[in-house]
Structure formats: C-alpha cells, structure tokens
Design an enzyme around this catalytic site. Structure first.
Site, PDB file in Angstrom:
ATOM      1  N   LYS A  14       0.783  -0.898   0.178  1.00  0.00           N
ATOM      2  CA  LYS A  14       0.077   0.372  -0.062  1.00  0.00           C
ATOM      3  C   LYS A  14       1.165   1.094  -0.006  1.00  0.00           C
ATOM      4  O   LYS A  14       0.243   2.142  -0.925  1.00  0.00           O
ATOM      5  CB  LYS A  14      -1.025  -0.045   0.932  1.00  0.00           C
ATOM      6  CG  LYS A  14      -0.371   0.355   2.378  1.00  0.00           C
ATOM      7  CD  LYS A  14      -1.336   0.493   3.126  1.00  0.00           C
ATOM      8  CE  LYS A  14      -1.190  -0.276   4.877  1.00  0.00           C
ATOM      9  NZ  LYS A  14       0.223   0.643   6.027  1.00  0.00           N
ATOM     10  N   ARG A  87      -8.280   1.945   9.533  1.00  0.00           N
ATOM     11  CA  ARG A  87      -7.955   1.183  10.042  1.00  0.00           C
ATOM     12  C   ARG A  87      -8.794  -0.115  10.553  1.00  0.00           C
ATOM     13  O   ARG A  87      -8.816  -1.089  11.244  1.00  0.00           O
ATOM     14  CB  ARG A  87      -7.262   1.337  11.113  1.00  0.00           C
ATOM     15  CG  ARG A  87      -5.398   1.264  10.305  1.00  0.00           C
ATOM     16  CD  ARG A  87      -5.129   0.147   9.543  1.00  0.00           C
ATOM     17  NE  ARG A  87      -3.321   0.099   9.468  1.00  0.00           N
ATOM     18  CZ  ARG A  87      -2.416   0.397   9.387  1.00  0.00           C
ATOM     19  NH1 ARG A  87      -1.875   1.583   8.542  1.00  0.00           N
ATOM     20  NH2 ARG A  87      -1.668  -0.186   9.723  1.00  0.00           N
ATOM     21  N   ARG A 126      12.192  -6.224   4.158  1.00  0.00           N
ATOM     22  CA  ARG A 126      11.881  -5.552   4.004  1.00  0.00           C
ATOM     23  C   ARG A 126      12.792  -3.783   4.610  1.00  0.00           C
ATOM     24  O   ARG A 126      13.247  -3.823   6.118  1.00  0.00           O
ATOM     25  CB  ARG A 126      10.365  -4.489   4.383  1.00  0.00           C
ATOM     26  CG  ARG A 126      10.264  -3.314   3.895  1.00  0.00           C
ATOM     27  CD  ARG A 126       8.197  -3.214   4.088  1.00  0.00           C
ATOM     28  NE  ARG A 126       7.787  -3.555   5.246  1.00  0.00           N
ATOM     29  CZ  ARG A 126       6.479  -2.990   5.209  1.00  0.00           C
ATOM     30  NH1 ARG A 126       5.792  -2.644   4.814  1.00  0.00           N
ATOM     31  NH2 ARG A 126       5.760  -2.605   6.335  1.00  0.00           N
ATOM     32  N   ARG A 161      12.407  -0.911   9.051  1.00  0.00           N
ATOM     33  CA  ARG A 161      11.444  -0.612  11.059  1.00  0.00           C
ATOM     34  C   ARG A 161      11.579  -1.122  11.663  1.00  0.00           C
ATOM     35  O   ARG A 161      11.574  -2.449  11.625  1.00  0.00           O
ATOM     36  CB  ARG A 161       9.853  -0.153   9.806  1.00  0.00           C
ATOM     37  CG  ARG A 161       9.984   0.803   9.684  1.00  0.00           C
ATOM     38  CD  ARG A 161       8.019   0.871   8.724  1.00  0.00           C
ATOM     39  NE  ARG A 161       7.795   0.141   9.325  1.00  0.00           N
ATOM     40  CZ  ARG A 161       6.167   0.278   9.222  1.00  0.00           C
ATOM     41  NH1 ARG A 161       5.587   0.526   8.100  1.00  0.00           N
ATOM     42  NH2 ARG A 161       4.875   0.073   9.858  1.00  0.00           N
ATOM     43  N   ARG A 172       1.110  -7.972  14.078  1.00  0.00           N
ATOM     44  CA  ARG A 172      -0.272  -7.083  13.006  1.00  0.00           C
ATOM     45  C   ARG A 172      -1.027  -7.590  12.353  1.00  0.00           C
ATOM     46  O   ARG A 172      -1.840  -6.852  11.966  1.00  0.00           O
ATOM     47  CB  ARG A 172       1.228  -6.669  12.578  1.00  0.00           C
ATOM     48  CG  ARG A 172       1.950  -4.843  13.331  1.00  0.00           C
ATOM     49  CD  ARG A 172       3.292  -4.810  12.220  1.00  0.00           C
ATOM     50  NE  ARG A 172       2.390  -3.736  10.950  1.00  0.00           N
ATOM     51  CZ  ARG A 172       4.016  -3.803  10.629  1.00  0.00           C
ATOM     52  NH1 ARG A 172       4.737  -4.550  10.731  1.00  0.00           N
ATOM     53  NH2 ARG A 172       3.836  -3.261   9.537  1.00  0.00           N
TER      54      ARG A 172
END
Ligand code: AMP
Length: 215
Positions: A14, A87, A126, A161, A172
């Site tokens: 996203k 969310r 990532r 991150r 998550r």
C-alpha cells in the site's frame, strides 16, 4: 477532488502503490503510519507512548489518529491518497462524517489482497529509504537495491522499521484480520470497492490501479 484509500495487510504494497499513484496523478500522500513515526521521532512522552503501541503491533487510538488526520486534511487543496487509514470500521464511520461535513465523497477503495505467508516473507526482509520512502526487500531478488543497503533513487542509507520483525508481524496480521479486513464488507456495501491480487508484480498492480482511476 479525488480521494483514494487502501485496505491491505502489512507488506501488501500500500505504501509503494500510494506513492506511485500520488506522483502520477499529482495527489497528496497521507500515511498515518508516517505521521505517527514523525511523532515518535520527536522523542517526547507522547511519541514514546505511540512507539510502544506500534511496536506491539496494535492500533493507536482512534482519537489520536483522527486528530493527526484532520490537521493534515485541512492543509490539502488537491486530491489525496490515504495510506493506512481507516484501519477499523469506527474510523471509517468517522471518516464518512468528515467527508459529509466538507461535502466530499470517497472515490476509490483499493483492496490489495495478499496471503499471510507471502506478507510475512515480505515483511522480514523489508528495508526502506528514510528520505524518499522507496521500499526494497533484502530477501527477494527482484526487490533488492542495486547497491547493498543504498537507495537506488536518492542514495540514502536504507533502514529497517522496528515493527518489521516476525513477532510483531504476527500481532499486526491478527490486528489486520480482526479490525481492518471487516472494512472490505463495509465498502462493498458502499459500492466503491476494487479488489486487486497483490501477489502480482508491483508494475502490474500499478497498471490495474491506473485503469480503475482512469475509468
Ligand atoms: P503502517 O505504516 O501503515 O504499516 O502503520 C504502522 C503502525 O502504525 C500500525 O501497526 C499501527 O500501530 C499504527 N497505525 C497506522 N495507521 C493507523 C490507523 N489508521 N489507526 C491506528 N493505528 C495506526
């Protein structure tokens, strides 16, 4: 004024897609995750509280998010992409009220669908650029930066991150299934939902989003 939102599990793309669409159509990119990370960077007490919640994989309270978001929306004169908001259904309802008050409509809801195992693989490798936001993956050959740990676009050192680890991912993802995914039904009923298979290459996903927006 065009407005677009994304519904997506962690690491479905996203951030990448919303940045691409903003550049292409000259829209403002609003990432609630980035707004929160800015607060965390400030290092004050409020930032520390937010950091704890983010690292636990839970959602920050609706009050905080809505305050950050309305401040940001007030500054915007053109269309925008919301990356990471709403969310949950209560945020979506609040957002509907905000739009009604300013006499605007939500144009497109893009749902990026990605199986859990793939999301997990993407999240653990990532890395991203703290300067321009470009995202890479150390574990996926076609997503590695050209030079190890350096951004292809602006040559800044890449960072990982804190919440991109396996343990926080599990939480998550659970938060996503319980709180965020019900938005798919919510927007299906509003009639502005578009579903995209996020296992496709990112260029193909961008093309499909462009087709939706150009229609
Ligand atoms: P993201 O950068 O969108 O992956 O968001 C990172 C983290 O920020 C999430 O795991 C949440 O803890 C928090 N967050 C971002 N957007 C929201 C939101 N709209 N509501 C609540 N928490 C959020």
């Amino acid at each position: 004024m065009k407005s677009i939102i994304f519904i997506a599990p962690p690491a479905a793309g996203k951030g990448t897609q919303s940045m691409y669409i903003c550049e292409k159509y000259n829209l403002t990119h609003i990432s609630t995750g980035d707004l929160l990370r800015e607060e965390v960077k400030s290092g004050n007490e409020f930032g520390k509280q937010i950091q704890e919640i983010m690292e636990s994989g839970s959602l920050v309270s609706d009050d905080i998010i809505l305050k950050l978001l309305t401040n940001k929306l007030d500054e915007i004169k053109n269309g925008y992409v919301l990356d990471g908001f709403p969310r949950n259904v209560s945020q979506a309802k609040e957002y509907d009220k905000i739009l009604e008050n300013i006499n605007q409509k939500l144009n497109y809801v893009i749902y990026l669908n990605l199986p859990k195992e793939l999301a997990k693989k993407r999240i653990t490798g990532r890395i991203s650029c703290p300067n321009c936001g470009n995202v890479y993956n150390e574990e996926i050959e076609e997503s590695k930066p050209l030079i190890n740990n350096i951004c292809d676009k602006c040559h800044t050192s890449l960072v990982k991150r804190k919440d991109d680890n396996e343990e926080t991912f599990e939480k998550r993802y659970e938060t996503y299934i319980n709180e965020t995914e019900p938005l798919v039904e919510y927007y299906k009923n509003q009639g502005n939902l578009f579903i995209i298979d996020s296992t496709l290459p990112k260029e193909e996903i961008s093309k499909q989003i462009e087709n939706i927006i150009n229609d």
